[in-house]
Design a protein around this motif. Structure first.
Motif, PDB file in Angstrom:
ATOM      1  N   ASP A 128       0.830  -1.207   0.000  1.00 51.51           N
ATOM      2  CA  ASP A 128       0.000   0.000   0.000  1.00 51.51           C
ATOM      3  C   ASP A 128       0.868   1.264   0.000  1.00 51.51           C
ATOM      4  OD1 ASP A 128      -2.262  -1.572   0.032  1.00 51.51           O
ATOM      5  OD2 ASP A 128      -2.652  -1.306   2.180  1.00 51.51           O
ATOM      6  N   ALA A 129       1.950   1.234   0.773  1.00 53.03           N
ATOM      7  CA  ALA A 129       2.849   2.392   0.839  1.00 53.03           C
ATOM      8  C   ALA A 129       3.515   2.646  -0.512  1.00 53.03           C
ATOM      9  CB  ALA A 129       3.899   2.174   1.920  1.00 53.03           C
ATOM     10  N   VAL A 130       3.920   1.582  -1.204  1.00 51.30           N
ATOM     11  CA  VAL A 130       4.551   1.735  -2.517  1.00 51.30           C
ATOM     12  C   VAL A 130       3.549   2.299  -3.519  1.00 51.30           C
ATOM     13  CG1 VAL A 130       5.534   0.466  -4.471  1.00 51.30           C
ATOM     14  CG2 VAL A 130       6.348   0.022  -2.151  1.00 51.30           C
ATOM     15  N   ARG A 131       2.337   1.763  -3.509  1.00 52.19           N
ATOM     16  CA  ARG A 131       1.301   2.288  -4.415  1.00 52.19           C
ATOM     17  C   ARG A 131       1.037   3.780  -4.153  1.00 52.19           C
ATOM     18  NH1 ARG A 131      -0.872  -2.849  -3.623  1.00 52.19           N
ATOM     19  NH2 ARG A 131      -0.873  -4.049  -5.554  1.00 52.19           N
ATOM     20  N   ALA A 132       0.946   4.153  -2.873  1.00 57.64           N
ATOM     21  CA  ALA A 132       0.708   5.559  -2.514  1.00 57.64           C
ATOM     22  C   ALA A 132       1.878   6.435  -2.963  1.00 57.64           C
ATOM     23  CB  ALA A 132       0.491   5.686  -1.007  1.00 57.64           C
ATOM     24  N   HIS A 133       3.097   5.944  -2.789  1.00 64.98           N
ATOM     25  CA  HIS A 133       4.291   6.696  -3.199  1.00 64.98           C
ATOM     26  C   HIS A 133       4.301   6.905  -4.718  1.00 64.98           C
ATOM     27  CE1 HIS A 133       8.430   8.077  -3.351  1.00 64.98           C
ATOM     28  NE2 HIS A 133       8.658   7.164  -4.282  1.00 64.98           N
ATOM     29  N   LEU A 134       4.016   5.843  -5.448  1.00 73.46           N
ATOM     30  CA  LEU A 134       3.988   5.951  -6.913  1.00 73.46           C
ATOM     31  C   LEU A 134       2.907   6.934  -7.353  1.00 73.46           C
ATOM     32  CD1 LEU A 134       4.488   2.221  -7.969  1.00 73.46           C
ATOM     33  CD2 LEU A 134       6.177   4.056  -7.975  1.00 73.46           C
ATOM     34  N   HIS A 135       1.721   6.807  -6.758  1.00 72.59           N
ATOM     35  CA  HIS A 135       0.605   7.692  -7.114  1.00 72.59           C
ATOM     36  C   HIS A 135       0.955   9.158  -6.831  1.00 72.59           C
ATOM     37  CE1 HIS A 135      -3.465   8.974  -7.888  1.00 72.59           C
ATOM     38  NE2 HIS A 135      -3.496   9.575  -6.707  1.00 72.59           N
ATOM     39  N   ALA A 136       1.576   9.410  -5.677  1.00 73.34           N
ATOM     40  CA  ALA A 136       1.952  10.777  -5.296  1.00 73.34           C
ATOM     41  C   ALA A 136       2.966  11.374  -6.269  1.00 73.34           C
ATOM     42  CB  ALA A 136       2.507  10.791  -3.879  1.00 73.34           C
ATOM     43  N   GLY A 138       3.022  10.587  -9.553  1.00 72.01           N
ATOM     44  CA  GLY A 138       2.482  10.511 -10.903  1.00 72.01           C
ATOM     45  C   GLY A 138       2.887   9.266 -11.673  1.00 72.01           C
ATOM     46  N   LEU A 139       3.262   8.222 -10.965  1.00 63.39           N
ATOM     47  CA  LEU A 139       3.680   6.981 -11.610  1.00 63.39           C
ATOM     48  C   LEU A 139       2.686   5.867 -11.303  1.00 63.39           C
ATOM     49  CD1 LEU A 139       7.459   7.102 -10.657  1.00 63.39           C
ATOM     50  CD2 LEU A 139       6.444   7.776 -12.833  1.00 63.39           C
ATOM     51  N   THR A 140       2.741   4.810 -12.060  1.00 62.48           N
ATOM     52  CA  THR A 140       1.949   3.616 -11.790  1.00 62.48           C
ATOM     53  C   THR A 140       2.867   2.415 -11.951  1.00 62.48           C
ATOM     54  OG1 THR A 140       1.313   3.304 -14.100  1.00 62.48           O
ATOM     55  CG2 THR A 140      -0.154   4.660 -12.736  1.00 62.48           C
ATOM     56  N   LEU A 141       2.331   1.247 -11.661  1.00 58.93           N
ATOM     57  CA  LEU A 141       3.081   0.021 -11.926  1.00 58.93           C
ATOM     58  C   LEU A 141       3.043  -0.262 -13.417  1.00 58.93           C
ATOM     59  CD1 LEU A 141       1.796  -2.269  -9.057  1.00 58.93           C
ATOM     60  CD2 LEU A 141       4.036  -1.219  -9.241  1.00 58.93           C
ATOM     61  N   LYS A 142       4.092  -0.852 -13.923  1.00 58.92           N
ATOM     62  CA  LYS A 142       4.100  -1.255 -15.325  1.00 58.92           C
ATOM     63  C   LYS A 142       2.949  -2.241 -15.527  1.00 58.92           C
ATOM     64  CE  LYS A 142       6.998  -3.397 -18.795  1.00 58.92           C
ATOM     65  NZ  LYS A 142       8.247  -4.124 -19.038  1.00 58.92           N
ATOM     66  N   PRO A 143       2.167  -2.083 -16.607  1.00 59.90           N
ATOM     67  CA  PRO A 143       1.039  -2.995 -16.835  1.00 59.90           C
ATOM     68  C   PRO A 143       1.489  -4.461 -16.820  1.00 59.90           C
ATOM     69  CG  PRO A 143       0.957  -1.169 -18.372  1.00 59.90           C
ATOM     70  CD  PRO A 143       2.263  -1.047 -17.632  1.00 59.90           C
ATOM     71  N   GLY A 144       0.741  -5.269 -16.070  1.00 61.25           N
ATOM     72  CA  GLY A 144       1.054  -6.694 -15.969  1.00 61.25           C
ATOM     73  C   GLY A 144       2.135  -7.023 -14.956  1.00 61.25           C
ATOM     74  N   VAL A 145       2.647  -6.012 -14.244  1.00 63.73           N
ATOM     75  CA  VAL A 145       3.710  -6.218 -13.256  1.00 63.73           C
ATOM     76  C   VAL A 145       3.149  -5.951 -11.864  1.00 63.73           C
ATOM     77  CG1 VAL A 145       5.951  -5.403 -12.440  1.00 63.73           C
ATOM     78  CG2 VAL A 145       5.518  -5.587 -14.885  1.00 63.73           C
ATOM     79  N   PHE A 146       3.541  -6.772 -10.932  1.00 60.43           N
ATOM     80  CA  PHE A 146       3.086  -6.631  -9.555  1.00 60.43           C
ATOM     81  C   PHE A 146       4.219  -6.128  -8.681  1.00 60.43           C
ATOM     82  CE2 PHE A 146       0.536  -9.937 -11.498  1.00 60.43           C
ATOM     83  CZ  PHE A 146      -0.745  -9.497 -11.218  1.00 60.43           C
ATOM     84  N   ILE A 147       3.873  -5.679  -7.493  1.00 61.63           N
ATOM     85  CA  ILE A 147       4.883  -5.295  -6.512  1.00 61.63           C
ATOM     86  C   ILE A 147       5.535  -6.575  -6.009  1.00 61.63           C
ATOM     87  CG2 ILE A 147       5.253  -4.279  -4.233  1.00 61.63           C
ATOM     88  CD1 ILE A 147       2.918  -2.387  -4.877  1.00 61.63           C
ATOM     89  N   ASN A 148       6.856  -6.579  -6.003  1.00 61.74           N
ATOM     90  CA  ASN A 148       7.610  -7.759  -5.593  1.00 61.74           C
ATOM     91  C   ASN A 148       8.157  -7.563  -4.186  1.00 61.74           C
ATOM     92  OD1 ASN A 148       9.217 -10.069  -5.503  1.00 61.74           O
ATOM     93  ND2 ASN A 148      10.926  -9.040  -6.502  1.00 61.74           N
ATOM     94  N   VAL A 149       7.662  -8.342  -3.243  1.00 64.45           N
ATOM     95  CA  VAL A 149       8.200  -8.316  -1.882  1.00 64.45           C
ATOM     96  C   VAL A 149       9.266  -9.398  -1.820  1.00 64.45           C
ATOM     97  CG1 VAL A 149       7.698  -8.624   0.551  1.00 64.45           C
ATOM     98  CG2 VAL A 149       6.043  -7.479  -0.913  1.00 64.45           C
ATOM     99  N   SER A 150      10.532  -8.972  -1.736  1.00 68.27           N
ATOM    100  CA  SER A 150      11.626  -9.936  -1.797  1.00 68.27           C
ATOM    101  C   SER A 150      12.014 -10.515  -0.443  1.00 68.27           C
ATOM    102  CB  SER A 150      12.856  -9.317  -2.462  1.00 68.27           C
ATOM    103  OG  SER A 150      13.271  -8.169  -1.749  1.00 68.27           O
TER     104      SER A 150
END
Length: 172
Positions: A128-136, A138-150
């Protein structure tokens, strides 16, 4: 202090408290409190690290206290005994995409330290924090790519960590 103690004892306690406060202030102001383990390769036993950390925490140096435990845990045989179960370090990565430019921007990574009761909650909060950071930004995730928790680990990284981390813990 209560008057139930004789004046002589109250004065002795006051002297001891003043000496402890002077010790903590001197060691934190010179940087020795947080660098003792790393810069001087000082190895503390578990009990010494807990006591030293508790002393720093009792005078309000919470980050120094956490750093002492984290640094101790890097060489400790049983590091899991030292971690608060509600603090987690989460390494997260994501391929970012700029919708305005319609192109891939970068493969970014973050290390977040946050409060959670269990690893699954820590993972969800990190995403959720990564999504909020990207949104703030003006970025999004690359289509078809998920957030990777390593990686998800209990506690916080020690000061020897070779990377920066974002502290997202709630204030106590």
């Amino acid at each position: 202090m209560s008057r139930k103690y004789p004046k002589k004892v109250r004065k002795e306690f006051a002297r001891k408290l003043a000496a402890a406060e002077a010790f903590v202030e001197t060691w934190t102001n010179t940087g020795l409190a947080s660098s003792l383990i790393t810069d001087y390769t000082c190895t503390l036993t578990c009990e010494e690290a807990k006591t030293y950390s508790a002393l720093m925490r009792s005078f309000g140096y919470v980050n120094t206290a956490s750093s002492i435990i984290a640094d101790h845990c890097e060489d400790c045989d049983v590091p899991s005994e030292h971690f608060d179960t509600d603090v987690w370090t989460v390494d997260v990565g994501a391929m970012t995409f700029d919708p305005k430019l319609k192109q891939e921007v970068a493969d970014l990574g973050w290390t977040l330290v946050l409060n959670a009761e269990h690893p699954r909650e820590a993972e969800a909060k990190a995403e959720d924090a990564v999504r909020a950071h990207l949104h703030a930004n003006g970025l999004t995730l690359k289509p078809g790519v998920f957030i990777n928790v390593s990686e998800i680990k209990p506690g916080e990284p020690g000061s020897l960590a070779l990377y920066d981390w974002i502290d997202m813990r709630e204030a106590a």
